[in-house]
Design a protein around this motif. Structure first.
Motif, PDB file in Angstrom:
ATOM      1  N   HIS A  31       3.433 102.474  14.074  1.00 21.74           N
ATOM      2  CA  HIS A  31       3.172 102.818  12.678  1.00 21.74           C
ATOM      3  C   HIS A  31       3.908 101.935  11.651  1.00 21.74           C
ATOM      4  N   PRO A  32       5.094 101.399  11.941  1.00 25.76           N
ATOM      5  CA  PRO A  32       5.706 100.516  10.928  1.00 25.76           C
ATOM      6  C   PRO A  32       4.963  99.190  10.761  1.00 25.76           C
ATOM      7  N   ASN A  33       4.102  98.855  11.719  1.00 27.90           N
ATOM      8  CA  ASN A  33       3.418  97.559  11.693  1.00 27.90           C
ATOM      9  C   ASN A  33       1.943  97.661  11.319  1.00 27.90           C
ATOM     10  N   LEU A  82       2.126 105.090   5.666  1.00 26.17           N
ATOM     11  CA  LEU A  82       1.917 104.859   4.235  1.00 26.17           C
ATOM     12  C   LEU A  82       3.071 104.121   3.540  1.00 26.17           C
ATOM     13  N   PRO A  83       4.324 104.548   3.708  1.00 25.94           N
ATOM     14  CA  PRO A  83       5.400 103.845   2.983  1.00 25.94           C
ATOM     15  C   PRO A  83       5.546 102.384   3.392  1.00 25.94           C
ATOM     16  N   TYR A  84       5.250 102.054   4.643  1.00 26.81           N
ATOM     17  CA  TYR A  84       5.335 100.663   5.089  1.00 26.81           C
ATOM     18  C   TYR A  84       4.226  99.834   4.449  1.00 26.81           C
ATOM     19  N   PHE A 138       4.841  96.567   2.053  1.00 27.77           N
ATOM     20  CA  PHE A 138       4.509  95.217   2.497  1.00 27.77           C
ATOM     21  C   PHE A 138       3.250  94.650   1.847  1.00 27.77           C
ATOM     22  N   THR A 139       2.333  95.503   1.422  1.00 28.53           N
ATOM     23  CA  THR A 139       1.123  95.017   0.721  1.00 28.53           C
ATOM     24  C   THR A 139       0.907  95.861  -0.536  1.00 28.53           C
ATOM     25  N   PRO A 140       1.845  95.799  -1.487  1.00 28.64           N
ATOM     26  CA  PRO A 140       1.791  96.687  -2.652  1.00 28.64           C
ATOM     27  C   PRO A 140       0.544  96.500  -3.527  1.00 28.64           C
ATOM     28  N   GLN A 141       0.106  95.263  -3.721  1.00 31.49           N
ATOM     29  CA  GLN A 141      -1.059  95.042  -4.577  1.00 31.49           C
ATOM     30  C   GLN A 141      -2.320  95.639  -3.962  1.00 31.49           C
ATOM     31  N   TYR A 142      -2.509  95.370  -2.696  1.00 29.71           N
ATOM     32  CA  TYR A 142      -3.670  95.896  -1.985  1.00 29.71           C
ATOM     33  C   TYR A 142      -3.634  97.424  -1.949  1.00 29.71           C
ATOM     34  N   TYR A 143      -2.441  97.973  -1.699  1.00 33.86           N
ATOM     35  CA  TYR A 143      -2.269  99.423  -1.655  1.00 33.86           C
ATOM     36  C   TYR A 143      -2.563 100.049  -3.020  1.00 33.86           C
TER      37      TYR A 143
END
Length: 356
Positions: A51-53, A107-109, A113-118
Protein backbone atom coordinates in the motif's frame (compact mmCIF):
# COMPACT_ATOMS: atom_id res chain seq x y z
CA UNK A 1 -20.50 -17.81 -25.92
CA UNK A 2 -21.36 -19.09 -22.46
CA UNK A 3 -23.09 -16.25 -20.65
CA UNK A 4 -23.56 -15.89 -16.94
CA UNK A 5 -27.32 -15.23 -17.22
CA UNK A 6 -28.48 -12.94 -14.44
CA UNK A 7 -31.68 -11.80 -12.85
CA UNK A 8 -33.06 -8.27 -12.89
CA UNK A 9 -35.18 -6.76 -10.16
CA UNK A 10 -38.26 -8.35 -11.73
CA UNK A 11 -38.78 -11.89 -12.95
CA UNK A 12 -36.99 -12.91 -16.15
CA UNK A 13 -38.29 -15.82 -18.19
CA UNK A 14 -35.21 -17.60 -19.54
CA UNK A 15 -35.27 -21.05 -21.04
CA UNK A 16 -33.64 -23.96 -19.26
CA UNK A 17 -31.57 -24.77 -22.34
CA UNK A 18 -29.87 -21.34 -22.26
CA UNK A 19 -29.08 -21.69 -18.57
CA UNK A 20 -27.67 -25.15 -19.16
CA UNK A 21 -25.21 -23.64 -21.66
CA UNK A 22 -23.53 -21.60 -18.94
CA UNK A 23 -22.42 -24.28 -16.52
CA UNK A 24 -23.59 -27.83 -16.08
CA UNK A 25 -24.94 -27.32 -12.56
CA UNK A 26 -24.83 -25.05 -9.53
CA UNK A 27 -21.76 -26.84 -8.18
CA UNK A 28 -19.80 -25.73 -11.25
CA UNK A 29 -20.84 -22.12 -10.79
CA UNK A 30 -19.93 -22.26 -7.10
CA UNK A 31 -16.50 -23.60 -8.02
CA UNK A 32 -16.00 -20.67 -10.41
CA UNK A 33 -17.18 -18.25 -7.74
CA UNK A 34 -14.73 -19.70 -5.21
CA UNK A 35 -11.83 -19.54 -7.66
CA UNK A 36 -12.66 -15.93 -8.47
CA UNK A 37 -12.86 -14.96 -4.81
CA UNK A 38 -9.53 -16.74 -4.23
CA UNK A 39 -7.93 -14.62 -6.94
CA UNK A 40 -9.40 -11.40 -5.55
CA UNK A 41 -8.24 -12.20 -2.04
CA UNK A 42 -4.74 -12.98 -3.30
CA UNK A 43 -4.52 -9.68 -5.22
CA UNK A 44 -6.00 -7.60 -2.40
CA UNK A 45 -3.53 -9.14 0.05
CA UNK A 46 -0.71 -8.21 -2.32
CA UNK A 47 -1.94 -4.61 -2.50
CA UNK A 48 -2.28 -4.58 1.29
CA UNK A 49 1.42 -5.38 1.62
CA UNK A 50 2.35 -2.83 -1.06
CA UNK A 51 0.00 0.00 0.00
CA UNK A 52 2.79 2.60 0.49
CA UNK A 53 3.82 2.05 -3.15
CA UNK A 54 0.42 2.10 -4.84
CA UNK A 55 -0.53 4.81 -7.30
CA UNK A 56 -3.94 6.43 -7.70
CA UNK A 57 -4.98 4.09 -10.51
CA UNK A 58 -4.40 1.08 -8.25
CA UNK A 59 -6.80 2.42 -5.65
CA UNK A 60 -9.50 2.85 -8.28
CA UNK A 61 -9.52 -0.95 -8.45
CA UNK A 62 -9.74 -1.51 -4.70
CA UNK A 63 -12.49 1.12 -4.44
CA UNK A 64 -14.37 -0.61 -7.26
CA UNK A 65 -14.23 -3.91 -5.41
CA UNK A 66 -15.30 -2.24 -2.18
CA UNK A 67 -18.20 -0.35 -3.76
CA UNK A 68 -19.45 -3.09 -6.02
CA UNK A 69 -19.34 -5.69 -3.25
CA UNK A 70 -21.40 -3.35 -1.06
CA UNK A 71 -24.03 -3.20 -3.80
CA UNK A 72 -23.90 -6.98 -4.24
CA UNK A 73 -24.25 -7.62 -0.51
CA UNK A 74 -27.34 -5.39 -0.34
CA UNK A 75 -28.88 -7.43 -3.16
CA UNK A 76 -28.00 -10.72 -1.47
CA UNK A 77 -29.67 -9.49 1.69
CA UNK A 78 -32.78 -8.43 -0.23
CA UNK A 79 -32.85 -11.59 -2.38
CA UNK A 80 -31.37 -14.35 -0.18
CA UNK A 81 -30.57 -17.68 -1.81
CA UNK A 82 -29.91 -21.03 -0.18
CA UNK A 83 -27.66 -21.89 -3.11
CA UNK A 84 -25.06 -19.34 -2.01
CA UNK A 85 -23.45 -20.66 1.20
CA UNK A 86 -23.33 -18.33 4.19
CA UNK A 87 -19.51 -18.65 4.40
CA UNK A 88 -19.28 -17.41 0.80
CA UNK A 89 -21.38 -14.35 1.60
CA UNK A 90 -19.28 -13.72 4.69
CA UNK A 91 -16.16 -13.95 2.55
CA UNK A 92 -17.49 -11.35 0.10
CA UNK A 93 -18.21 -9.06 3.05
CA UNK A 94 -14.72 -9.56 4.44
CA UNK A 95 -13.09 -8.82 1.08
CA UNK A 96 -15.21 -5.69 0.73
CA UNK A 97 -13.88 -4.43 4.05
CA UNK A 98 -10.27 -5.33 3.30
CA UNK A 99 -10.46 -3.57 -0.09
CA UNK A 100 -11.71 -0.48 1.73
CA UNK A 101 -8.90 -0.74 4.28
CA UNK A 102 -6.24 -0.97 1.56
CA UNK A 103 -7.72 2.08 -0.15
CA UNK A 104 -7.66 4.13 3.04
CA UNK A 105 -4.10 3.05 3.85
CA UNK A 106 -2.85 4.08 0.40
CA UNK A 107 -4.55 7.50 0.23
CA UNK A 108 -2.01 9.53 2.27
CA UNK A 109 0.90 8.13 0.23
CA UNK A 110 -0.82 8.99 -3.05
CA UNK A 111 -1.62 12.51 -1.83
CA UNK A 112 2.02 12.98 -0.83
CA UNK A 113 3.78 11.57 -3.88
CA UNK A 114 1.39 12.72 -6.65
CA UNK A 115 -0.35 15.76 -5.12
CA UNK A 116 -1.37 17.43 -8.38
CA UNK A 117 -2.90 14.30 -9.84
CA UNK A 118 -4.60 13.53 -6.52
CA UNK A 119 -6.03 17.04 -6.27
CA UNK A 120 -7.34 16.91 -9.84
CA UNK A 121 -9.19 13.60 -9.85
CA UNK A 122 -8.97 12.40 -6.24
CA UNK A 123 -12.77 12.23 -5.82
CA UNK A 124 -12.87 8.97 -7.79
CA UNK A 125 -10.94 7.14 -5.07
CA UNK A 126 -13.03 8.32 -2.14
CA UNK A 127 -15.17 5.90 -0.16
CA UNK A 128 -18.56 5.19 -1.69
CA UNK A 129 -17.85 6.62 -5.13
CA UNK A 130 -18.04 3.27 -6.91
CA UNK A 131 -21.28 2.08 -5.34
CA UNK A 132 -22.93 2.18 -8.75
CA UNK A 133 -25.99 -0.02 -9.23
CA UNK A 134 -26.99 -0.58 -12.84
CA UNK A 135 -29.37 -3.40 -13.86
CA UNK A 136 -27.92 -6.37 -15.71
CA UNK A 137 -28.77 -6.44 -19.40
CA UNK A 138 -27.88 -7.49 -22.93
CA UNK A 139 -26.94 -5.22 -25.80
CA UNK A 140 -29.59 -4.08 -28.21
CA UNK A 141 -28.83 -6.03 -31.43
CA UNK A 142 -29.47 -2.87 -33.47
CA UNK A 143 -26.64 -0.91 -31.84
CA UNK A 144 -23.99 -0.09 -34.45
CA UNK A 145 -20.52 -1.61 -34.39
CA UNK A 146 -17.99 0.52 -36.26
CA UNK A 147 -14.91 -0.78 -38.00
CA UNK A 148 -12.19 -1.54 -35.49
CA UNK A 149 -8.96 0.40 -35.99
CA UNK A 150 -5.72 0.11 -34.04
CA UNK A 151 -4.35 3.23 -32.36
CA UNK A 152 -5.51 5.90 -29.96
CA UNK A 153 -7.69 8.90 -30.75
CA UNK A 154 -7.00 11.08 -27.72
CA UNK A 155 -4.20 11.78 -25.31
CA UNK A 156 -4.64 10.68 -21.72
CA UNK A 157 -3.93 14.21 -20.50
CA UNK A 158 -6.98 15.35 -22.46
CA UNK A 159 -9.13 12.76 -20.70
CA UNK A 160 -7.82 13.84 -17.27
CA UNK A 161 -8.44 17.50 -18.04
CA UNK A 162 -12.02 16.71 -18.99
CA UNK A 163 -12.55 14.72 -15.79
CA UNK A 164 -11.24 17.70 -13.83
CA UNK A 165 -14.08 19.80 -15.29
CA UNK A 166 -16.55 17.65 -13.39
CA UNK A 167 -14.72 18.18 -10.11
CA UNK A 168 -13.92 21.87 -10.55
CA UNK A 169 -10.21 21.13 -10.21
CA UNK A 170 -9.09 22.06 -13.70
CA UNK A 171 -7.05 25.02 -14.86
CA UNK A 172 -9.92 26.84 -16.60
CA UNK A 173 -12.66 26.68 -13.98
CA UNK A 174 -13.07 25.91 -10.27
CA UNK A 175 -16.81 25.38 -10.59
CA UNK A 176 -18.01 21.81 -10.58
CA UNK A 177 -19.82 20.32 -13.59
CA UNK A 178 -18.83 23.12 -15.95
CA UNK A 179 -18.41 21.03 -19.11
CA UNK A 180 -16.72 22.60 -22.13
CA UNK A 181 -17.91 21.90 -25.65
CA UNK A 182 -14.38 20.83 -26.49
CA UNK A 183 -14.33 18.11 -23.83
CA UNK A 184 -17.84 16.93 -24.51
CA UNK A 185 -17.14 16.62 -28.23
CA UNK A 186 -13.92 14.70 -27.64
CA UNK A 187 -15.31 12.39 -24.98
CA UNK A 188 -18.53 11.45 -26.79
CA UNK A 189 -17.32 11.15 -30.39
CA UNK A 190 -17.91 7.77 -32.08
CA UNK A 191 -15.25 5.62 -33.71
CA UNK A 192 -12.61 5.34 -30.96
CA UNK A 193 -10.90 2.12 -29.92
CA UNK A 194 -8.51 0.78 -27.28
CA UNK A 195 -7.91 3.00 -24.22
CA UNK A 196 -9.47 6.04 -25.90
CA UNK A 197 -12.77 4.15 -26.02
CA UNK A 198 -12.51 2.88 -22.45
CA UNK A 199 -11.79 6.47 -21.32
CA UNK A 200 -15.05 7.56 -22.92
CA UNK A 201 -16.98 4.99 -20.88
CA UNK A 202 -15.03 6.02 -17.78
CA UNK A 203 -15.79 9.70 -18.45
CA UNK A 204 -19.55 9.19 -18.69
CA UNK A 205 -19.59 6.96 -15.59
CA UNK A 206 -17.64 9.49 -13.54
CA UNK A 207 -19.74 12.48 -14.61
CA UNK A 208 -23.02 10.80 -13.77
CA UNK A 209 -21.78 9.40 -10.47
CA UNK A 210 -20.29 12.72 -9.34
CA UNK A 211 -23.60 14.49 -9.86
CA UNK A 212 -23.13 16.23 -13.21
CA UNK A 213 -25.90 14.37 -15.04
CA UNK A 214 -28.07 17.46 -15.54
CA UNK A 215 -25.22 19.38 -17.17
CA UNK A 216 -24.29 16.34 -19.26
CA UNK A 217 -27.88 16.07 -20.41
CA UNK A 218 -27.89 19.70 -21.53
CA UNK A 219 -24.76 19.10 -23.62
CA UNK A 220 -26.24 15.91 -24.97
CA UNK A 221 -29.45 17.66 -26.07
CA UNK A 222 -27.61 20.67 -27.50
CA UNK A 223 -25.49 18.38 -29.67
CA UNK A 224 -28.59 16.43 -30.84
CA UNK A 225 -26.99 13.17 -29.75
CA UNK A 226 -28.54 9.89 -28.75
CA UNK A 227 -29.42 9.73 -25.01
CA UNK A 228 -26.49 9.25 -22.64
CA UNK A 229 -27.59 5.69 -21.84
CA UNK A 230 -27.50 4.95 -25.57
CA UNK A 231 -24.00 6.45 -25.86
CA UNK A 232 -22.82 4.19 -23.05
CA UNK A 233 -24.35 1.17 -24.76
CA UNK A 234 -22.78 2.16 -28.09
CA UNK A 235 -19.34 2.49 -26.54
CA UNK A 236 -19.61 -0.72 -24.52
CA UNK A 237 -20.88 -2.76 -27.47
CA UNK A 238 -17.87 -1.65 -29.47
CA UNK A 239 -15.63 -2.45 -26.51
CA UNK A 240 -17.19 -5.92 -26.42
CA UNK A 241 -16.43 -6.32 -30.12
CA UNK A 242 -12.82 -5.36 -29.44
CA UNK A 243 -12.69 -7.84 -26.54
CA UNK A 244 -13.88 -10.58 -28.90
CA UNK A 245 -11.06 -9.68 -31.30
CA UNK A 246 -8.53 -9.84 -28.45
CA UNK A 247 -9.87 -13.27 -27.42
CA UNK A 248 -9.80 -14.59 -31.01
CA UNK A 249 -6.17 -13.49 -31.27
CA UNK A 250 -5.27 -15.55 -28.22
CA UNK A 251 -5.16 -12.76 -25.61
CA UNK A 252 -1.81 -11.20 -26.62
CA UNK A 253 0.00 -9.97 -23.53
CA UNK A 254 -0.03 -6.31 -24.59
CA UNK A 255 -3.83 -6.46 -24.82
CA UNK A 256 -4.54 -8.24 -21.53
CA UNK A 257 -4.58 -5.04 -19.47
CA UNK A 258 -7.08 -3.44 -21.87
CA UNK A 259 -9.18 -6.62 -22.02
CA UNK A 260 -9.67 -6.64 -18.25
CA UNK A 261 -10.32 -2.88 -18.15
CA UNK A 262 -13.10 -3.30 -20.69
CA UNK A 263 -14.86 -5.93 -18.58
CA UNK A 264 -14.52 -3.84 -15.44
CA UNK A 265 -15.93 -0.60 -16.85
CA UNK A 266 -18.79 -2.06 -18.88
CA UNK A 267 -19.56 -4.73 -16.30
CA UNK A 268 -20.37 -1.99 -13.80
CA UNK A 269 -22.92 -0.64 -16.30
CA UNK A 270 -24.61 -4.04 -16.36
CA UNK A 271 -23.47 -5.39 -19.73
CA UNK A 272 -23.07 -9.10 -19.18
CA UNK A 273 -21.69 -10.07 -22.60
CA UNK A 274 -18.19 -9.53 -21.18
CA UNK A 275 -18.62 -12.36 -18.67
CA UNK A 276 -18.07 -15.92 -19.82
CA UNK A 277 -16.17 -18.81 -18.32
CA UNK A 278 -14.07 -18.92 -21.51
CA UNK A 279 -12.80 -15.45 -20.65
CA UNK A 280 -12.62 -15.87 -16.88
CA UNK A 281 -10.21 -18.79 -16.98
CA UNK A 282 -7.49 -16.87 -18.88
CA UNK A 283 -7.78 -13.92 -16.48
CA UNK A 284 -7.32 -16.28 -13.54
CA UNK A 285 -4.34 -17.93 -15.27
CA UNK A 286 -2.52 -14.59 -15.68
CA UNK A 287 -2.26 -14.08 -11.92
CA UNK A 288 1.18 -14.66 -10.44
CA UNK A 289 1.01 -17.86 -8.41
CA UNK A 290 3.57 -16.71 -5.86
CA UNK A 291 2.65 -13.07 -5.16
CA UNK A 292 -0.96 -12.68 -6.28
CA UNK A 293 -0.22 -9.72 -8.55
CA UNK A 294 -0.40 -9.44 -12.33
CA UNK A 295 2.76 -9.05 -14.37
CA UNK A 296 3.58 -8.38 -18.00
CA UNK A 297 4.91 -5.88 -20.48
CA UNK A 298 4.96 -2.23 -19.43
CA UNK A 299 2.22 -1.08 -21.78
CA UNK A 300 1.88 2.35 -20.16
CA UNK A 301 5.61 3.03 -20.26
CA UNK A 302 5.81 2.32 -23.98
CA UNK A 303 5.13 4.72 -26.77
CA UNK A 304 1.57 4.77 -28.05
CA UNK A 305 0.64 5.94 -31.52
CA UNK A 306 -2.23 8.28 -32.21
CA UNK A 307 -4.06 7.48 -35.41
CA UNK A 308 -2.41 10.43 -37.13
CA UNK A 309 0.97 8.79 -36.56
CA UNK A 310 2.12 11.04 -33.72
CA UNK A 311 4.00 9.23 -30.96
CA UNK A 312 2.89 10.04 -27.43
CA UNK A 313 3.90 8.78 -24.01
CA UNK A 314 1.10 7.98 -21.62
CA UNK A 315 1.13 10.28 -18.59
CA UNK A 316 -0.07 7.74 -16.04
CA UNK A 317 2.74 5.30 -16.54
CA UNK A 318 2.32 1.83 -15.16
CA UNK A 319 4.08 1.59 -11.80
CA UNK A 320 6.30 -1.49 -11.52
CA UNK A 321 6.43 -3.00 -8.04
CA UNK A 322 8.71 -5.68 -6.61
CA UNK A 323 8.96 -9.04 -8.37
CA UNK A 324 7.87 -7.57 -11.71
CA UNK A 325 4.35 -6.91 -10.45
CA UNK A 326 2.37 -4.13 -12.13
CA UNK A 327 0.01 -1.71 -10.41
CA UNK A 328 -2.43 -0.99 -13.22
CA UNK A 329 -2.64 -4.52 -14.54
CA UNK A 330 -3.34 -5.85 -11.06
CA UNK A 331 -5.99 -3.24 -10.36
CA UNK A 332 -7.92 -3.81 -13.61
CA UNK A 333 -7.77 -7.53 -12.87
CA UNK A 334 -9.27 -6.86 -9.45
CA UNK A 335 -12.01 -4.69 -10.91
CA UNK A 336 -12.87 -7.23 -13.62
CA UNK A 337 -12.88 -10.16 -11.21
CA UNK A 338 -15.15 -8.19 -8.88
CA UNK A 339 -17.66 -7.97 -11.71
CA UNK A 340 -17.35 -11.70 -12.35
CA UNK A 341 -18.36 -12.27 -8.73
CA UNK A 342 -21.47 -10.19 -9.35
CA UNK A 343 -22.53 -12.04 -12.46
CA UNK A 344 -21.77 -15.55 -11.20
CA UNK A 345 -23.68 -14.79 -8.00
CA UNK A 346 -26.66 -13.43 -9.90
CA UNK A 347 -26.63 -16.48 -12.16
CA UNK A 348 -26.71 -18.80 -9.14
CA UNK A 349 -29.67 -16.87 -7.75
CA UNK A 350 -31.51 -17.06 -11.05
CA UNK A 351 -30.74 -20.75 -11.35
CA UNK A 352 -32.62 -21.42 -8.12
CA UNK A 353 -35.80 -19.89 -9.60
CA UNK A 354 -35.85 -22.03 -12.75
CA UNK A 355 -37.68 -25.40 -12.71
CA UNK A 356 -35.26 -28.29 -12.93
Amino acid sequence: MKYFIVYLTGVLLISTCIIASVVSNSNDSLVLLTKTLDAIEFAVDFFHQEHPNLNLDAVIGTRMVEGQFKVLLRKLKFHPSKRIPAPTIARIERLQKVAGLVSEEALPYIATFTPQYYNEIGPIIQEGFWEMDYPSRDFDPDVKIWQYKEGESLMEQKSDDCLAEFFGTGKKSKKQCRISDDCWNFMTAPGYSSYSLSHQVFYLEIGRQFGCHAQMLLKNLAKHQKPINSLQELFCKNMANEAIIIAKNGFPQRKQDLFMEQAALCGILGYREFFTSNWLEPILSWQDELYGCYRGELVFASEVKLRDGVNIRRKREERPLDHGCLCHRTTVALAALGQYVRYITEYIQLESTVPQ
